[in-house]
Design a protein around this motif. Sequence first.
Motif, short mmCIF file in Angstrom:
data_model
loop_
_atom_site.label_atom_id
_atom_site.label_comp_id
_atom_site.label_asym_id
_atom_site.label_seq_id
_atom_site.Cartn_x
_atom_site.Cartn_y
_atom_site.Cartn_z
N LEU A 162 0.84 -1.19 0.00
CA LEU A 162 0.00 0.00 0.00
C LEU A 162 0.88 1.25 0.00
N ALA A 163 1.93 1.22 0.79
CA ALA A 163 2.81 2.39 0.89
C ALA A 163 3.52 2.65 -0.44
N GLU A 164 3.92 1.59 -1.15
CA GLU A 164 4.58 1.79 -2.44
C GLU A 164 3.65 2.51 -3.40
N GLY A 165 2.40 2.12 -3.42
CA GLY A 165 1.43 2.79 -4.28
C GLY A 165 1.25 4.24 -3.89
N LEU A 166 1.25 4.50 -2.60
CA LEU A 166 1.08 5.87 -2.13
C LEU A 166 2.30 6.72 -2.49
N PHE A 171 4.49 11.09 -5.43
CA PHE A 171 5.50 11.59 -6.36
C PHE A 171 4.84 12.28 -7.55
N GLU A 172 3.82 11.66 -8.10
CA GLU A 172 3.12 12.26 -9.24
C GLU A 172 2.48 13.59 -8.83
N GLN A 173 1.88 13.61 -7.65
CA GLN A 173 1.26 14.84 -7.15
C GLN A 173 2.30 15.94 -6.99
N LEU A 174 3.45 15.60 -6.45
CA LEU A 174 4.52 16.58 -6.27
C LEU A 174 5.03 17.09 -7.62
N LYS A 175 5.11 16.21 -8.60
CA LYS A 175 5.54 16.64 -9.94
C LYS A 175 4.57 17.67 -10.50
N ILE A 176 3.27 17.40 -10.33
CA ILE A 176 2.26 18.33 -10.84
C ILE A 176 2.36 19.67 -10.13
N GLU A 177 2.50 19.64 -8.81
CA GLU A 177 2.63 20.88 -8.04
C GLU A 177 3.88 21.64 -8.45
N ASN A 178 4.98 20.93 -8.65
CA ASN A 178 6.24 21.55 -9.06
C ASN A 178 6.07 22.24 -10.41
N GLN A 179 5.38 21.58 -11.31
CA GLN A 179 5.16 22.14 -12.64
C GLN A 179 4.33 23.43 -12.54
N THR A 180 3.28 23.41 -11.71
CA THR A 180 2.46 24.63 -11.58
C THR A 180 3.27 25.76 -10.95
#
Length: 191
Positions: A162-166, A171-180
Amino acid sequence: LFQQALEERSSLMSLNAQLQHKLAEYFRKKKSDERQQEVEKNVTDQEQRYLKYMSNLEELQNEEKREQESFKSQIEDLKTRCQEKQEAVEKSSADFTKFKFDVAKQAINSRSGKPIPPKDIEQYELAEMKKEQEVTLVRLDNIKLKNRLKKREMQLKAKEELAEGLHLIDFEQLKIENQTYNEKIEERNEV
């Protein structure tokens, strides 16, 4: 003539009103009959569905009873086999204990060269029985601990999956935030 036409008109109007009243009554009756037929049809449909579900339920209950009886017979069979094996183990254990006692009676003390007294043999047997009981308890505790360990390992493994999926989602969420944020910085630099 005019009077006659008026009378004829009024009689025709009253006849028309009577006929309209009869028509309205006829259509009302027809409509209520249709509704009643629909209700009856709906009721019969529901009754059929109910009967179908009830027969299905009865079938499932019968199947459950058969399975329960089968399981009960299997349990009884296993209990009988377990009891037989337990009796065989107890008999073998008693035979072995008797054999050890007989051998101990014939044994000679290596220091004194005399036979070992029966009192000492009984003490040895009691000590051995206590040790056997301790070993049995320790084995039981060991089995319990192994099972608990397996359970904990499974829980840990599930949490790790479960933690690996999270982590990937984070990571994907942070990439999106970084891009914005990068886009906002570029907009500020352009202004």
